[in-house]
Each structure stands twice: as C-alpha cells, then as structure tokens.
Design a protein around this motif. Structure first.
Motif, PDB file in Angstrom:
ATOM      1  N   GLU A 133      90.482  55.822 -23.075  1.00  0.00           N
ATOM      2  CA  GLU A 133      90.090  57.230 -23.202  1.00  0.00           C
ATOM      3  C   GLU A 133      88.806  57.605 -22.476  1.00  0.00           C
ATOM      4  O   GLU A 133      88.572  58.801 -22.251  1.00  0.00           O
ATOM      5  N   ALA A 134      87.959  56.628 -22.164  1.00  0.00           N
ATOM      6  CA  ALA A 134      86.611  56.965 -21.697  1.00  0.00           C
ATOM      7  C   ALA A 134      86.310  56.378 -20.323  1.00  0.00           C
ATOM      8  O   ALA A 134      85.138  56.185 -19.976  1.00  0.00           O
ATOM      9  N   ASP A 135      87.359  56.082 -19.543  1.00  0.00           N
ATOM     10  CA  ASP A 135      87.179  55.578 -18.186  1.00  0.00           C
ATOM     11  C   ASP A 135      86.227  54.388 -18.174  1.00  0.00           C
ATOM     12  O   ASP A 135      85.286  54.317 -17.383  1.00  0.00           O
ATOM     13  N   ALA A 136      86.484  53.428 -19.083  1.00  0.00           N
ATOM     14  CA  ALA A 136      85.626  52.247 -19.230  1.00  0.00           C
ATOM     15  C   ALA A 136      86.350  51.007 -18.708  1.00  0.00           C
ATOM     16  O   ALA A 136      87.572  51.007 -18.501  1.00  0.00           O
ATOM     17  N   ASP A 137      85.577  49.927 -18.499  1.00  0.00           N
ATOM     18  CA  ASP A 137      86.155  48.684 -17.974  1.00  0.00           C
ATOM     19  C   ASP A 137      85.713  47.481 -18.816  1.00  0.00           C
ATOM     20  O   ASP A 137      85.362  46.428 -18.278  1.00  0.00           O
ATOM     21  N   PHE A 138      85.746  47.622 -20.142  1.00  0.00           N
ATOM     22  CA  PHE A 138      85.400  46.509 -21.022  1.00  0.00           C
ATOM     23  C   PHE A 138      86.412  45.373 -20.864  1.00  0.00           C
ATOM     24  O   PHE A 138      87.628  45.600 -20.880  1.00  0.00           O
ATOM     25  N   ASP A 139      85.904  44.161 -20.735  1.00  0.00           N
ATOM     26  CA  ASP A 139      86.723  42.951 -20.802  1.00  0.00           C
ATOM     27  C   ASP A 139      86.637  42.461 -22.243  1.00  0.00           C
ATOM     28  O   ASP A 139      85.606  41.918 -22.665  1.00  0.00           O
ATOM     29  N   LEU A 140      87.693  42.661 -23.022  1.00  0.00           N
ATOM     30  CA  LEU A 140      87.636  42.347 -24.447  1.00  0.00           C
ATOM     31  C   LEU A 140      87.372  40.870 -24.706  1.00  0.00           C
ATOM     32  O   LEU A 140      86.771  40.507 -25.727  1.00  0.00           O
ATOM     33  N   SER A 141      87.779  40.009 -23.774  1.00  0.00           N
ATOM     34  CA  SER A 141      87.554  38.571 -23.963  1.00  0.00           C
ATOM     35  C   SER A 141      86.083  38.202 -23.815  1.00  0.00           C
ATOM     36  O   SER A 141      85.678  37.103 -24.178  1.00  0.00           O
ATOM     37  N   ALA A 142      85.265  39.132 -23.305  1.00  0.00           N
ATOM     38  CA  ALA A 142      83.838  38.878 -23.120  1.00  0.00           C
ATOM     39  C   ALA A 142      83.010  39.324 -24.325  1.00  0.00           C
ATOM     40  O   ALA A 142      81.778  39.349 -24.260  1.00  0.00           O
ATOM     41  N   HIS A 147      81.036  49.637 -17.332  1.00  0.00           N
ATOM     42  CA  HIS A 147      80.994  51.036 -16.900  1.00  0.00           C
ATOM     43  C   HIS A 147      81.772  51.894 -17.889  1.00  0.00           C
ATOM     44  O   HIS A 147      82.886  51.548 -18.279  1.00  0.00           O
ATOM     45  N   VAL A 148      81.152  53.022 -18.277  1.00  0.00           N
ATOM     46  CA  VAL A 148      81.771  53.964 -19.210  1.00  0.00           C
ATOM     47  C   VAL A 148      81.526  55.370 -18.688  1.00  0.00           C
ATOM     48  O   VAL A 148      80.370  55.786 -18.542  1.00  0.00           O
ATOM     49  N   ALA A 149      82.596  56.089 -18.370  1.00  0.00           N
ATOM     50  CA  ALA A 149      82.500  57.489 -17.944  1.00  0.00           C
ATOM     51  C   ALA A 149      81.455  57.691 -16.849  1.00  0.00           C
ATOM     52  O   ALA A 149      80.654  58.631 -16.892  1.00  0.00           O
TER      53      ALA A 149
END
Length: 320
Positions: free
Chosen positions: A228-237, A264-266
């Motif tokens: 929803e927020a144009d983010a690139d979280f790597d959940l495994s990190a 990066h988020v939005a």
C-alpha cells in the motif's frame, strides 16, 4: 452506505511519520487490514494466547448477570469489533433473559473484514434475533467520528472486549474512555475486558507463540507497507520481538532489523543498523483497583467486575 476503509495514503503518511520519529513507532491500529485481521483471528485460537478463551468463558459464565446489567432496549456499540465473535454471547443472553437489544453497531478499520463479520452475525442470529438491526461502520474510531443516530429510545451501551484498552498508555486510555463516554451518553454503560498483571513468563509465552502467528501478524505491517505504501521491506531482514516491561507493566512488541539496511517508503529512505527497532504495540496490564481508578479518571463509575479463578483477566461494567 458505509465509509470507505481509511485510504492507503493514510497508512503511508503515518508510516513515514512513525519511521521519522525518535524513537520509531507505529500505531497498532494499522495491524488490522484484511490479512492482519485474519492473522489476529488465528492468534485468538492459539493455546498460548489465554486472553480470548478466558474472556469468552467469563462472558458465557456470567452472561445472564451481564445481560441484566446492560438492560433492555439498548443498542450495543463495539469499537474495534473485528469478527464480532464475543458479542454473540451477550446478544443471545439478552434475548434469552428478556433484555432484548435494540441493535448492534460494530465499528472497525478493516472494512471488508467487518462487513463479512456483520453478514455472518446476522446469519448466526437468524433464529434468536432475526430482526436485530446490525449497522456496521467502517471507520478509525481513534479519529473524530460521528456515530449514526441512536435507535429506539436512544440508550446505548459500549462493548470493548479483548483487553484492547491495554494498547494505549494510561493517559491515552483515559482520553479513549472519555470518547466512549461521549458516544454512549447519559444512562448508558460500558462493558470492557481488561488483562490483569500476572507472571511475566505467561505473558511472554502468549506473545511469542511457537507457531509464529504473532510474528507473522507483526511482520504484516511491513507486508502491508509493500502493498500500500510503495515500500521495499525485505521481511526476512526483520524479526518479531515481544517482552514484558515491569517498569511500565506492559508487553511491548517491536520489529527489529537483523542487519544494516536501507528501506524506501513512499519516496523516503530510512536507514537501520543491525538491532534497530520499530515499536509497534503496547499491551498494558492492570490490577482490578488500578483499572477502576483509571476508569474513574475518565468519568466512569465502576459498578461490577467479573474475573476468572486464576485471576488472568477481568471484565468490568462501568456506568456513564
């Protein structure tokens, strides 16, 4: 007609603000998109998570007393209704005892989940309360909110189960209880579930289940950000961390970075070192007198309290 679920832009804006703050934190209200609501429903079935089954047993055991306290012709307002599971016990007890409810107004931030829950409730109560008005309201009840006009004679009672009042620090909890009192108005009351102070080992187990469902629930904040927020979280990190803080008498939940990384988020970049965390939830615990004093600060009069034999959880009846 129902208001739309709060815009994705709102989550992006609050996420950017929370990650820019010191210390970094997010409101737990953002847990409850459709995926998060489903994960929370799973949490409530876990062996280690005692609050749901303990409170449900309390409501069932004392249902007739509670229904009599709520009284007849009252519309039940439930902020953060989720799957509307526990209210079924109350509605059936009220019908059984002749304390017929005037209606049910559930409020939740997750619109799709709420509407599905309202449909399921209507179907489930078709035998006992076929004409019960059920009026789901998709909204963030932490924001300014005008409720629909009351039904019947205008008397309302609030229902806030699950120990969710513990998500708020004491000053915030007082403000929220004052908001509930304004919604309910004179002659009404509030039935509220409160988690009690207990052995920290039991608390740790409840928020660190071996199945990993609570971890997935916490990490869904980052999955939601990616959606929803144009983010690139790597959940495994990232990993889930939950612990009891005796100084604050609460469980704290955090998401902790496993390594140095930039997210990066939005359009904003945020740098995290290994071990940096984001505070995602509090769950404050209370003694019975401690919560009653808190409620009194918000203008409520404590009337009745029900607790289980192991003193794990309490349900309070307050009048306006």
């Amino acid at each position: 007609m129902h208001p739309e679920t709060p815009a994705a832009a709102s989550y992006a804006d609050e996420l950017v603000a929370g990650l820019s703050a010191t210390p970094r934190r997010l409101s737990p209200k953002w847990f409850y998109d459709e995926a998060g609501s489903a994960l929370f429903d799973r949490i409530c079935t876990l062996e280690a998570y005692y609050p749901t089954r303990t409170e449900t047993a309390l409501l069932a055991r004392h249902a007739d007393e509670i229904a009599a306290a709520l009284g007849p012709d009252a519309e039940i307002v439930e902020p953060g209704a989720g799957s509307a599971t526990k209210v079924r016990v109350l509605l059936r007890a009220m019908q059984r005892g002749g304390w017929r409810p005037a209606g049910y107004l559930p409020i939740d931030i997750s619109g799709a989940h709420l509407l599905a829950a309202a449909d399921a409730l209507r179907a489930d109560l078709a035998d006992a309360l076929p004409t019960l008005p059920v009026r789901p309201l998709t909204a963030d009840f932490l924001q300014p909110l005008q409720l629909p006009a009351p039904l019947a004679d205008g008397r309302r009672v609030g229902f806030y189960p699950g120990g969710s009042i513990g998500n708020f620090e004491p000053g915030e909890a007082v403000a929220l209880l004052q908001r509930f009192r304004d919604w309910i108005g004179p002659g009404g009351g509030l039935l509220i579930g409160v988690d009690r102070i207990k052995d920290p080992a039991r608390l740790h187990a409840a928020y660190n289940d071996p199945e990993g469902v609570t971890a997935a629930f916490n990490l869904n904040l980052w999955a939601r950000a990616n959606r929803e927020a144009d983010a690139d979280f790597d959940l495994s990190a990232w990993h889930h961390a939950a612990f009891y803080s005796p100084a604050h008498q609460r469980i704290e939940m955090h998401l902790v970075s496993r390594r140095a990384q930039t997210v990066h988020v939005a359009g904003h970049a945020f740098t995290f070192a290994e071990g940096d965390g984001v505070h995602t939830e509090n769950s404050c615990k209370y003694t019975v007198p401690g919560f009653q004093a808190l409620a009194a600060r918000a203008g409520w009069q404590p009337e009745r309290v029900w607790s289980d034999p192991d003193e794990l959880f309490s349900v309070h009846w307050l009048t306006a």
